[in-house]
Design a protein around this motif. Structure first.
Motif, PDB file in Angstrom:
ATOM      1  N   GLY A  30       0.814  -1.208   0.000  1.00 25.70           N
ATOM      2  CA  GLY A  30       0.000   0.000   0.000  1.00 25.70           C
ATOM      3  C   GLY A  30       0.849   1.261   0.000  1.00 25.70           C
ATOM      4  N   PRO A  31       0.207   2.420  -0.128  1.00 23.19           N
ATOM      5  CA  PRO A  31       0.920   3.702  -0.258  1.00 23.19           C
ATOM      6  C   PRO A  31       1.859   4.011   0.904  1.00 23.19           C
ATOM      7  N   TYR A  32       1.403   3.750   2.145  1.00 24.00           N
ATOM      8  CA  TYR A  32       2.252   4.105   3.290  1.00 24.00           C
ATOM      9  C   TYR A  32       3.474   3.193   3.357  1.00 24.00           C
ATOM     10  N   ALA A  33       3.295   1.909   3.069  1.00 23.34           N
ATOM     11  CA  ALA A  33       4.430   0.982   3.041  1.00 23.34           C
ATOM     12  C   ALA A  33       5.409   1.380   1.947  1.00 23.34           C
ATOM     13  N   ASP A  34       4.907   1.801   0.786  1.00 22.15           N
ATOM     14  CA  ASP A  34       5.780   2.249  -0.305  1.00 22.15           C
ATOM     15  C   ASP A  34       6.560   3.497   0.097  1.00 22.15           C
ATOM     16  N   GLN A  35       5.899   4.380   0.829  1.00 17.66           N
ATOM     17  CA  GLN A  35       6.563   5.612   1.274  1.00 17.66           C
ATOM     18  C   GLN A  35       7.717   5.287   2.224  1.00 17.66           C
TER      19      GLN A  35
END
Length: 359
Positions: free
Chosen positions: A315-320
């Motif tokens: 997800g987006p937060y993990a990618d960040q």
């Protein structure tokens, strides 16, 4: 209903507050306050150690998520008491609680070095890097008394077997003499796990592990001795420690770390309840935010054990988090070269309790 926490006076210096019966037990027992303050009269929890005559010492795995296929754990349970430790559920297999039992009722394997020598001497053994510190910390306080890790290193040094070590303890510097000699032959690398530079947070979250500055000091001492050293930010906890990624990597690089890695917080089985209870006790204002972010990276659950995702999430937060970590590491010159240890000089022991060939 409120969880049955042990009184603070009894569990002072421990990570968990709960001690629920292991999941495999037919009966469940739990301390509770009966209104007579009877729990207040009990003494503080002490650490109890039981010696275990193990039959084998090298554990094999086939996980695609990790870079090693074998490991050694000279101890079961860990007095460091890290509240997030993904190894806590393993205590249930011993009929004990993954809660306070995990950090107070420990097992030592005094025959670990002898078993290792025997297993390395078996016909057909093929050397590959052995990982130590994957389940419980080999340099936890108990090691000062038992010195099992030092004995294991002596066996590995004598037969030129490669080893990778992970620890949260500055006690690893005690063995610099052996580690430095092994490093000269490209047989060892050491990773210090540092989760935060906030001493107050670390004291609450991993109460009996070395303080952050001590772990950084160990990185410096090891690297100055010529031992390949890295930092593991394990785990990264969203909305609690992820803000420190850049600062922590900068501190590690300044102290001589050459490599860096991380693992996203994992909450398998009983660890989920233990961590959530800790969060409500220590950081109640962050509870909802932390858990929402965790679930956003775990498919809406507290944890998802799916291969390829359990270490990093999705997800987006993990990618960040992944991008921030890799950019900071690149800027600081970390991970430019991944150290590959040497297994070509392995000399099989000739005295391990295994019958030798007649001719």
């Amino acid at each position: 209903m409120e969880p049955a926490r042990l009184p603070e006076e009894r569990r002072r210096g421990r990570g968990a507050a709960l001690n629920k019966t292991g999941r495999f037990e037919p009966l469940s027992r739990e301390s509770f306050d009966d209104g007579w303050d009877s729990l207040e009269d009990l003494p503080p929890l002490q650490t109890h150690v039981q010696e275990e005559r193990a039959r084998t010492i090298i554990t094999r795995n086939e996980s695609p998520d990790i870079s090693f296929d074998r490991s050694i754990n000279p101890y079961r349970g860990c007095e460091h008491g890290c509240i997030y430790c993904f190894a806590r559920p393993s205590h249930a297999f011993l009929g004990l609680s993954p809660g306070l039992d995990f950090e107070t009722r420990l097992f030592a394997k005094p025959n670990a070095a002898q078993l290792l020598e025997r297993e390395l001497s078996k016909p057909g053994y093929t050397p590959r890097v052995i990982a130590i510190g994957t389940n419980t910390d080999p340099y936890q306080p108990l090691e000062r008394r038992y010195t099992l890790m030092r004995e294991i290193l002596e066996v590995l040094e004598n037969c030129a077997h490669p080893v990778a070590i992970v620890t949260k303890s500055s006690l690893v510097t005690r063995d610099i003499d052996i580690l430095a000699r092994m490093a000269e032959r490209n047989l060892v690398k050491v990773a210090l796990s540092v989760t935060s530079l906030d001493r107050k947070l670390c004291r609450a979250m991993e109460p009996r592990a070395s303080a952050p500055h001590k772990r950084l000091g160990a990185i410096k001492a090891l690297s100055e001795a010529g031992i390949p050293t890295s930092i593991m930010m394990a785990p990264i906890i969203p909305a609690l420690t992820d803000s420190e990624i850049e600062r922590l990597l900068e501190a590690a690089a300044e102290h001589g770390a050459a490599e860096a890695g991380y693992v996203l917080l994992r909450l398998p089985l009983e660890v989920s309840e233990l961590f959530r209870d800790w969060l409500l006790r220590e950081r109640p204002d962050r509870y909802q935010h932390v858990m929402n972010l965790i679930r956003s990276m775990r498919g809406g659950k507290d944890y998802d054990a799916k291969w390829g995702e359990r270490m990093r999430g999705r997800g987006p937060y993990a990618d960040q988090i992944s991008k921030r970590f890799s950019l900071a590491a690149k800027r600081l010159g970390l991970n430019l070269r991944r150290k590959k240890l040497n297994a070509d000089d392995f000399v099989q022991p000739q005295k391990g309790g295994v019958q030798l060939n007649l001719f």
